[in-house]
Write a protein that holds these residues in place. Structure first.
Motif, PDB file in Angstrom:
ATOM      1  N   MET A  95       0.831  -1.200   0.000  1.00  0.00           N
ATOM      2  CA  MET A  95       0.000   0.000   0.000  1.00  0.00           C
ATOM      3  C   MET A  95       0.871   1.257   0.000  1.00  0.00           C
ATOM      4  N   THR A  96       0.323   2.334  -0.501  1.00  0.00           N
ATOM      5  CA  THR A  96       1.073   3.584  -0.577  1.00  0.00           C
ATOM      6  C   THR A  96       1.082   4.291   0.778  1.00  0.00           C
ATOM      7  N   TYR A  97       1.955   5.286   0.867  1.00  0.00           N
ATOM      8  CA  TYR A  97       2.057   6.111   2.075  1.00  0.00           C
ATOM      9  C   TYR A  97       0.701   6.729   2.431  1.00  0.00           C
ATOM     10  N   THR A  98       0.041   7.311   1.431  1.00  0.00           N
ATOM     11  CA  THR A  98      -1.265   7.939   1.657  1.00  0.00           C
ATOM     12  C   THR A  98      -2.300   6.928   2.099  1.00  0.00           C
ATOM     13  N   ALA A  99      -2.291   5.742   1.481  1.00  0.00           N
ATOM     14  CA  ALA A  99      -3.286   4.716   1.804  1.00  0.00           C
ATOM     15  C   ALA A  99      -3.174   4.275   3.258  1.00  0.00           C
ATOM     16  N   TRP A 100      -1.947   4.167   3.779  1.00  0.00           N
ATOM     17  CA  TRP A 100      -1.777   3.760   5.176  1.00  0.00           C
ATOM     18  C   TRP A 100      -2.325   4.821   6.114  1.00  0.00           C
ATOM     19  N   ILE A 101      -2.098   6.083   5.796  1.00  0.00           N
ATOM     20  CA  ILE A 101      -2.604   7.165   6.641  1.00  0.00           C
ATOM     21  C   ILE A 101      -4.129   7.162   6.655  1.00  0.00           C
ATOM     22  N   VAL A 102      -4.734   7.044   5.467  1.00  0.00           N
ATOM     23  CA  VAL A 102      -6.189   7.050   5.379  1.00  0.00           C
ATOM     24  C   VAL A 102      -6.781   5.821   6.069  1.00  0.00           C
ATOM     25  N   LEU A 103      -6.156   4.653   5.873  1.00  0.00           N
ATOM     26  CA  LEU A 103      -6.648   3.429   6.518  1.00  0.00           C
ATOM     27  C   LEU A 103      -6.578   3.545   8.035  1.00  0.00           C
ATOM     28  N   THR A 104      -5.470   4.062   8.538  1.00  0.00           N
ATOM     29  CA  THR A 104      -5.316   4.223   9.984  1.00  0.00           C
ATOM     30  C   THR A 104      -6.373   5.169  10.546  1.00  0.00           C
ATOM     31  N   ALA A 105      -6.577   6.288   9.883  1.00  0.00           N
ATOM     32  CA  ALA A 105      -7.585   7.249  10.331  1.00  0.00           C
ATOM     33  C   ALA A 105      -8.988   6.655  10.242  1.00  0.00           C
ATOM     34  N   ALA A 106      -9.253   5.869   9.189  1.00  0.00           N
ATOM     35  CA  ALA A 106     -10.564   5.238   9.041  1.00  0.00           C
ATOM     36  C   ALA A 106     -10.825   4.233  10.163  1.00  0.00           C
ATOM     37  N   LEU A 107      -9.787   3.519  10.575  1.00  0.00           N
ATOM     38  CA  LEU A 107      -9.933   2.581  11.692  1.00  0.00           C
ATOM     39  C   LEU A 107     -10.247   3.326  12.991  1.00  0.00           C
ATOM     40  N   VAL A 108      -9.609   4.482  13.170  1.00  0.00           N
ATOM     41  CA  VAL A 108      -9.934   5.323  14.332  1.00  0.00           C
ATOM     42  C   VAL A 108     -11.395   5.745  14.271  1.00  0.00           C
ATOM     43  N   GLY A 109     -11.821   6.227  13.090  1.00  0.00           N
ATOM     44  CA  GLY A 109     -13.202   6.677  12.936  1.00  0.00           C
ATOM     45  C   GLY A 109     -14.204   5.568  13.175  1.00  0.00           C
ATOM     46  N   LEU A 110     -13.918   4.373  12.681  1.00  0.00           N
ATOM     47  CA  LEU A 110     -14.841   3.245  12.844  1.00  0.00           C
ATOM     48  C   LEU A 110     -14.922   2.796  14.296  1.00  0.00           C
ATOM     49  N   SER A 111     -13.766   2.589  14.932  1.00  0.00           N
ATOM     50  CA  SER A 111     -13.755   2.127  16.327  1.00  0.00           C
ATOM     51  C   SER A 111     -14.388   3.149  17.261  1.00  0.00           C
ATOM     52  N   CYS A 112     -13.959   4.409  17.121  1.00  0.00           N
ATOM     53  CA  CYS A 112     -14.505   5.463  17.984  1.00  0.00           C
ATOM     54  C   CYS A 112     -15.988   5.691  17.708  1.00  0.00           C
ATOM     55  N   GLY A 113     -16.390   5.578  16.437  1.00  0.00           N
ATOM     56  CA  GLY A 113     -17.784   5.763  16.099  1.00  0.00           C
ATOM     57  C   GLY A 113     -18.682   4.737  16.768  1.00  0.00           C
ATOM     58  N   LEU A 114     -18.239   3.484  16.807  1.00  0.00           N
ATOM     59  CA  LEU A 114     -19.028   2.423  17.437  1.00  0.00           C
ATOM     60  C   LEU A 114     -19.132   2.635  18.947  1.00  0.00           C
TER      61      LEU A 114
END
Length: 291
Positions: free
Chosen positions: A1-20
């Motif tokens: 995965m690209t540098y940008t993809a890792w950043i977005v994936l990490t942030a998305a995991l934060v959003g998903l976990s915190c959202g739940l």
């Protein structure tokens, strides 16, 4: 995965976990406990560092859980002494956060742990700190930790879904049915602490608070059904992460700040336009005439 993809994936995991997790904070009317715990975990992280000399790993989670439970216990204790609940949170989280800041200034030294890092995080550095996992290969350490935390969050929500549902909506009824309301409360606070600590290093306290509260509050405007609210809150967290990164790239500004801003934009749009509780819907909805 690209540098940008890792950043977005990490942030998305934060959003998903915190959202739940945030859904139950909203339903329990304890949303500001997210703010309190997101600040007081700093004390737990600093104490863990003083023992282990590491700023990542299991010790950080243990320290964060300890700080989160200590926060919940002290807030509940002050409230039982007839101190107002919001005042109790303000007293506890500012005091414990201040102790953490003092320890950073006097005891931590040159470690990669400071107040600015605590507030805003260092998500741009996430792809550089990697670990190697079987089958998967190299993956950023923060991303791997957040994947584990997401599995833990999903597990506990599935196992305690009915218990947390009834204790969130009617604690008195839950107690009359013999459910361990206090135990359920502290298990949930532990889950909030784990989620907060895992997100803390990547995105900082400000985005953690935004992701714990705003996506869940936005989902609440769209539905009254708990399962739908959980799904929407997680989705809004992911959308905020992706959109916020786009805004940060466009304006060349803080990534975490832009993601927190995106949660506010989604809430504002929903506040105006949601068909169930939106401001526009309340004005255009036809009123019934009683004859």
């Amino acid at each position: 995965m690209t540098y940008t993809a890792w950043i977005v994936l990490t942030a998305a995991l934060v959003g998903l976990s915190c959202g739940l997790v945030g859904v139950f904070l909203i339903l329990r009317k304890t949303a500001m406990m997210a703010d309190a715990i997101s600040h007081t975990v700093l004390l737990g992280i600093v104490i863990a560092f003083l023992f282990t000399k590491e700023v990542s790993g299991p010790a950080m989670l243990i320290g964060g859980i300890f700080a989160g439970l200590l926060t919940a216990f002290l807030v509940q204790s002050l409230h039982s002494l007839r101190v107002q609940h919001d005042a109790s949170m303000g007293i506890v989280f500012t005091t414990l956060f201040a102790i953490g800041v003092i320890l950073i200034s006097t005891s931590v030294g040159n470690a990669h742990l400071d107040v600015q890092h605590a507030l805003m995080g260092e998500i741009t550095f996430i792809p550089f700190n990697t670990i190697t996992l079987p089958i998967i290969g190299q993956i950023p350490q923060a991303t791997a930790l957040l994947l584990v935390v997401l599995v833990v969050v999903l597990f506990f929500i599935t196992v305690f879904y009915k218990e947390w549902k009834i204790t969130s909506f009617d604690p008195a009824l839950a107690a009359s049915l013999g459910l361990p309301v206090i135990a359920m409360h502290y298990i949930f606070m532990s889950l909030v602490s784990i989620t907060t600590v895992a997100s803390f290093d990547a995105v900082g306290a400000i985005m953690v608070v935004a992701m714990l509260i705003t996506p869940a509050a936005t989902a609440y405007l769209w539905t009254d059904k708990l399962s739908n609210m959980l799904a929407l809150s997680g989705l809004f967290g992911i959308i905020s992460a992706v959109a916020g990164y786009g805004v940060a790239t466009w304006l060349d500004t803080s990534i975490s700040g832009s993601m927190a801003f995106a949660t506010g934009v989604l809430f504002f749009i929903s506040f105006l336009g949601s068909p169930k509780h939106g401001l526009v819907a309340k004005y255009v909805r036809p009123t019934s005439v009683v004859s």
